[in-house]
Design an enzyme around this catalytic site. Structure first.
Site, PDB file in Angstrom:
ATOM      1  N   ASP A   9       0.878  -1.167   0.000  1.00 19.91           N
ATOM      2  CA  ASP A   9       0.000   0.000   0.000  1.00 19.91           C
ATOM      3  C   ASP A   9       0.926   1.231   0.000  1.00 19.91           C
ATOM      4  O   ASP A   9       2.124   1.112   0.283  1.00 19.91           O
ATOM      5  CB  ASP A   9      -0.867  -0.050   1.263  1.00 19.91           C
ATOM      6  CG  ASP A   9      -1.694   1.195   1.438  1.00 19.91           C
ATOM      7  OD1 ASP A   9      -2.326   1.631   0.466  1.00 19.91           O
ATOM      8  OD2 ASP A   9      -1.706   1.748   2.557  1.00 19.91           O
ATOM      9  N   LEU A  10       0.384   2.382  -0.331  1.00 10.62           N
ATOM     10  CA  LEU A  10       1.220   3.596  -0.395  1.00 10.62           C
ATOM     11  C   LEU A  10       1.080   4.470   0.863  1.00 10.62           C
ATOM     12  O   LEU A  10       2.009   4.577   1.677  1.00 10.62           O
ATOM     13  CB  LEU A  10       0.846   4.416  -1.633  1.00 10.62           C
ATOM     14  CG  LEU A  10       1.614   5.730  -1.785  1.00 10.62           C
ATOM     15  CD1 LEU A  10       3.069   5.493  -2.174  1.00 10.62           C
ATOM     16  CD2 LEU A  10       0.939   6.634  -2.817  1.00 10.62           C
ATOM     17  N   ASP A  11      -0.126   5.083   0.994  1.00 10.21           N
ATOM     18  CA  ASP A  11      -0.328   6.046   2.080  1.00 10.21           C
ATOM     19  C   ASP A  11      -0.269   5.361   3.441  1.00 10.21           C
ATOM     20  O   ASP A  11      -1.043   4.449   3.719  1.00 10.21           O
ATOM     21  CB  ASP A  11      -1.703   6.723   1.931  1.00 10.21           C
ATOM     22  CG  ASP A  11      -1.816   7.540   0.649  1.00 10.21           C
ATOM     23  OD1 ASP A  11      -0.959   8.404   0.441  1.00 10.21           O
ATOM     24  OD2 ASP A  11      -2.764   7.307  -0.125  1.00 10.21           O
ATOM     25  N   THR A  17       1.799  10.046   4.396  1.00 13.74           N
ATOM     26  CA  THR A  17       0.769  10.956   3.875  1.00 13.74           C
ATOM     27  C   THR A  17      -0.573  10.803   4.583  1.00 13.74           C
ATOM     28  O   THR A  17      -1.465  11.626   4.369  1.00 13.74           O
ATOM     29  CB  THR A  17       0.541  10.686   2.378  1.00 13.74           C
ATOM     30  OG1 THR A  17       0.515   9.265   2.208  1.00 13.74           O
ATOM     31  CG2 THR A  17       1.629  11.283   1.522  1.00 13.74           C
ATOM     32  N   LYS A  45      -9.138   5.328   6.235  1.00 12.09           N
ATOM     33  CA  LYS A  45      -7.836   4.886   5.719  1.00 12.09           C
ATOM     34  C   LYS A  45      -8.030   3.751   4.724  1.00 12.09           C
ATOM     35  O   LYS A  45      -8.760   2.796   5.010  1.00 12.09           O
ATOM     36  CB  LYS A  45      -6.925   4.432   6.869  1.00 12.09           C
ATOM     37  CG  LYS A  45      -6.336   5.597   7.645  1.00 12.09           C
ATOM     38  CD  LYS A  45      -5.284   5.127   8.637  1.00 12.09           C
ATOM     39  CE  LYS A  45      -4.747   6.298   9.430  1.00 12.09           C
ATOM     40  NZ  LYS A  45      -3.887   5.852  10.538  1.00 12.09           N
ATOM     41  N   GLY A  46      -7.379   3.866   3.601  1.00 15.53           N
ATOM     42  CA  GLY A  46      -7.479   2.826   2.573  1.00 15.53           C
ATOM     43  C   GLY A  46      -8.730   2.945   1.722  1.00 15.53           C
ATOM     44  O   GLY A  46      -8.901   2.225   0.747  1.00 15.53           O
ATOM     45  N   ARG A  49     -11.482   8.067  -2.477  1.00 14.32           N
ATOM     46  CA  ARG A  49     -11.897   9.458  -2.249  1.00 14.32           C
ATOM     47  C   ARG A  49     -13.431   9.584  -2.250  1.00 14.32           C
ATOM     48  O   ARG A  49     -14.011  10.176  -1.341  1.00 14.32           O
ATOM     49  CB  ARG A  49     -11.294  10.345  -3.342  1.00 14.32           C
ATOM     50  CG  ARG A  49     -11.189  11.803  -2.942  1.00 14.32           C
ATOM     51  CD  ARG A  49     -10.611  12.629  -4.079  1.00 14.32           C
ATOM     52  NE  ARG A  49      -9.320  12.119  -4.553  1.00 14.32           N
ATOM     53  CZ  ARG A  49      -8.752  12.484  -5.709  1.00 14.32           C
ATOM     54  NH1 ARG A  49      -9.350  13.356  -6.494  1.00 14.32           N
ATOM     55  NH2 ARG A  49      -7.583  11.973  -6.083  1.00 14.32           N
ATOM     56  N   SER A 114      -2.631   0.605  -4.318  1.00 14.36           N
ATOM     57  CA  SER A 114      -3.111   1.759  -3.550  1.00 14.36           C
ATOM     58  C   SER A 114      -4.461   2.240  -4.050  1.00 14.36           C
ATOM     59  O   SER A 114      -4.756   2.152  -5.243  1.00 14.36           O
ATOM     60  CB  SER A 114      -2.091   2.904  -3.683  1.00 14.36           C
ATOM     61  OG  SER A 114      -2.637   4.118  -3.219  1.00 14.36           O
ATOM     62  N   ALA A 115      -5.250   2.782  -3.135  1.00 17.07           N
ATOM     63  CA  ALA A 115      -6.552   3.366  -3.519  1.00 17.07           C
ATOM     64  C   ALA A 115      -6.383   4.768  -4.084  1.00 17.07           C
ATOM     65  O   ALA A 115      -7.316   5.338  -4.640  1.00 17.07           O
ATOM     66  CB  ALA A 115      -7.464   3.418  -2.287  1.00 17.07           C
ATOM     67  N   SER A 116      -5.191   5.330  -3.942  1.00 15.08           N
ATOM     68  CA  SER A 116      -5.012   6.753  -4.280  1.00 15.08           C
ATOM     69  C   SER A 116      -4.849   7.000  -5.773  1.00 15.08           C
ATOM     70  O   SER A 116      -4.108   6.292  -6.453  1.00 15.08           O
ATOM     71  CB  SER A 116      -3.785   7.296  -3.558  1.00 15.08           C
ATOM     72  OG  SER A 116      -3.515   8.608  -4.009  1.00 15.08           O
ATOM     73  N   ASN A 118      -3.493   9.682  -6.631  1.00 18.78           N
ATOM     74  CA  ASN A 118      -2.262  10.485  -6.651  1.00 18.78           C
ATOM     75  C   ASN A 118      -1.009   9.619  -6.516  1.00 18.78           C
ATOM     76  O   ASN A 118       0.102  10.138  -6.372  1.00 18.78           O
ATOM     77  CB  ASN A 118      -2.281  11.491  -5.489  1.00 18.78           C
ATOM     78  CG  ASN A 118      -3.421  12.498  -5.610  1.00 18.78           C
ATOM     79  OD1 ASN A 118      -3.507  13.211  -6.609  1.00 18.78           O
ATOM     80  ND2 ASN A 118      -4.301  12.551  -4.621  1.00 18.78           N
ATOM     81  N   LYS A 145     -11.142  -1.001  -1.525  1.00 15.05           N
ATOM     82  CA  LYS A 145     -10.858  -1.877  -0.383  1.00 15.05           C
ATOM     83  C   LYS A 145     -11.990  -1.687   0.620  1.00 15.05           C
ATOM     84  O   LYS A 145     -12.464  -0.561   0.762  1.00 15.05           O
ATOM     85  CB  LYS A 145      -9.530  -1.463   0.281  1.00 15.05           C
ATOM     86  CG  LYS A 145      -8.316  -1.545  -0.631  1.00 15.05           C
ATOM     87  CD  LYS A 145      -7.098  -0.876   0.039  1.00 15.05           C
ATOM     88  CE  LYS A 145      -5.926  -0.812  -0.925  1.00 15.05           C
ATOM     89  NZ  LYS A 145      -4.762  -0.118  -0.349  1.00 15.05           N
ATOM     90  N   GLU A 169       0.065  -3.320   4.636  1.00 12.38           N
ATOM     91  CA  GLU A 169      -1.063  -2.383   4.731  1.00 12.38           C
ATOM     92  C   GLU A 169      -1.131  -1.703   6.099  1.00 12.38           C
ATOM     93  O   GLU A 169      -0.849  -2.333   7.108  1.00 12.38           O
ATOM     94  CB  GLU A 169      -2.366  -3.182   4.580  1.00 12.38           C
ATOM     95  CG  GLU A 169      -3.081  -3.007   3.280  1.00 12.38           C
ATOM     96  CD  GLU A 169      -3.642  -1.621   3.022  1.00 12.38           C
ATOM     97  OE1 GLU A 169      -3.719  -0.803   3.960  1.00 12.38           O
ATOM     98  OE2 GLU A 169      -4.001  -1.351   1.882  1.00 12.38           O
ATOM     99  N   ASP A 170      -1.558  -0.440   6.110  1.00 12.22           N
ATOM    100  CA  ASP A 170      -1.735   0.250   7.398  1.00 12.22           C
ATOM    101  C   ASP A 170      -3.206   0.423   7.770  1.00 12.22           C
ATOM    102  O   ASP A 170      -3.499   0.937   8.841  1.00 12.22           O
ATOM    103  CB  ASP A 170      -1.086   1.649   7.364  1.00 12.22           C
ATOM    104  CG  ASP A 170      -1.862   2.610   6.485  1.00 12.22           C
ATOM    105  OD1 ASP A 170      -2.231   2.216   5.356  1.00 12.22           O
ATOM    106  OD2 ASP A 170      -2.118   3.742   6.925  1.00 12.22           O
TER     107      ASP A 170
END
Ligand code: BG6
Ligand code: MG
Length: 218
Positions: A9-11, A17, A45-46, A49, A114-116, A118, A145, A169-170
């Site tokens: 995962d990214l964020d 972030t 989280k995850g 948007r 990632s869900a982002s 960006n 997710k 994952e966070d």
């Protein structure tokens, strides 16, 4: 040796972030009269948007016309982009580079899941874009997710089976997505929140190269 794939995962896993998403959502929610705490944020989280704004509106018992909804999404993202405008490698979370390097040096394929929307921009800013063999982000998936879509696409990009995929994952939604995909789930963060994960580490500094070696060879 069985071929493994490692999906990040990214964020909140690679870059710090999550706090900026929180600040931007808090500002947005409060601007329309909906209170917003860190506990509320944990549930976003995850989460994509669009889905995040739907949840905030539901908490505040508010409904919006489509055009207003889209406008608020843009406001949130602009605020978020301002927070990350001057982003560089200092935003990488502790020991992320060591873990990525160990996996790459061991010949392991790595993916982003990632869900982002960006994600690609952020990876370029922290100079990690080229490190990933496969990138799946919020532009590539339709189901957020805890739906497993993002991780299944990442595994397919790496040409590994879900059973041989390992996800870092966070977020609770992300851990559930990994579990729903039938993958090994590794939580990075609070063990109370991430208790559905197969393993949990507070951060990557707690994850030894021996542990990574075991994941590769098990
Ligand atoms: C996830 C974050 O990685 O991406 C969420 O945990 C965020 O907080 C989601 O809402 C979507 O991100 P973006 O950058 O497309 O708004
Ligand atoms: Mg995350």
């Amino acid at each position: 040796m069985i071929r493994k794939g490692f999906i990040f995962d990214l964020d909140g896993v690679i870059v710090d972030t999550a706090k900026y998403h929180y600040l931007a959502w808090k500002k947005l929610a409060e601007s329309i009269g909906i209170s917003f705490t860190e506990e509320d944020n944990e549930q976003l989280k995850g989460v994509s948007r669009v889905r995040s704004l739907e949840k905030i509106l539901a908490w505040g018992n508010k409904e919006l016309q489509e055009d207003k909804f889209m406008e608020l999404l843009a406001v949130k993202n602009n605020d978020y982009l301002e927070y990350i405008a001057s982003m560089d490698e200092n935003e990488l979370l502790p020991d992320v580079k060591r873990v990525l390097q160990f996996l790459l040096d061991s010949g392991q394929p790595i993916a982003l899941g990632s869900a982002s929307k960006n994600a690609r921009k952020i990876l370029k800013e922290v100079h990690l874009y080229a490190a990933f063999h496969t990138i799946v982000d919020g532009n590539d998936v339709t189901n957020a997710k805890p739906d497993p879509e993002v991780f299944l696409r990442a595994a397919s990009g790496l040409e590994v089976t879900p059973l041989n995929s390992i996800v870092f994952e966070d977020s609770l939604a992300g851990i559930q997505a990994a579990n729903n995909a039938g993958m090994t789930s590794i939580g990075i963060g609070n063990p109370e929140i991430l208790k559905e994960a197969d393993y949990v580490f507070q951060d990557f500094t707690e994850m030894s190269n021996e542990f990574l070696h075991q994941l590769i060879h098990q």
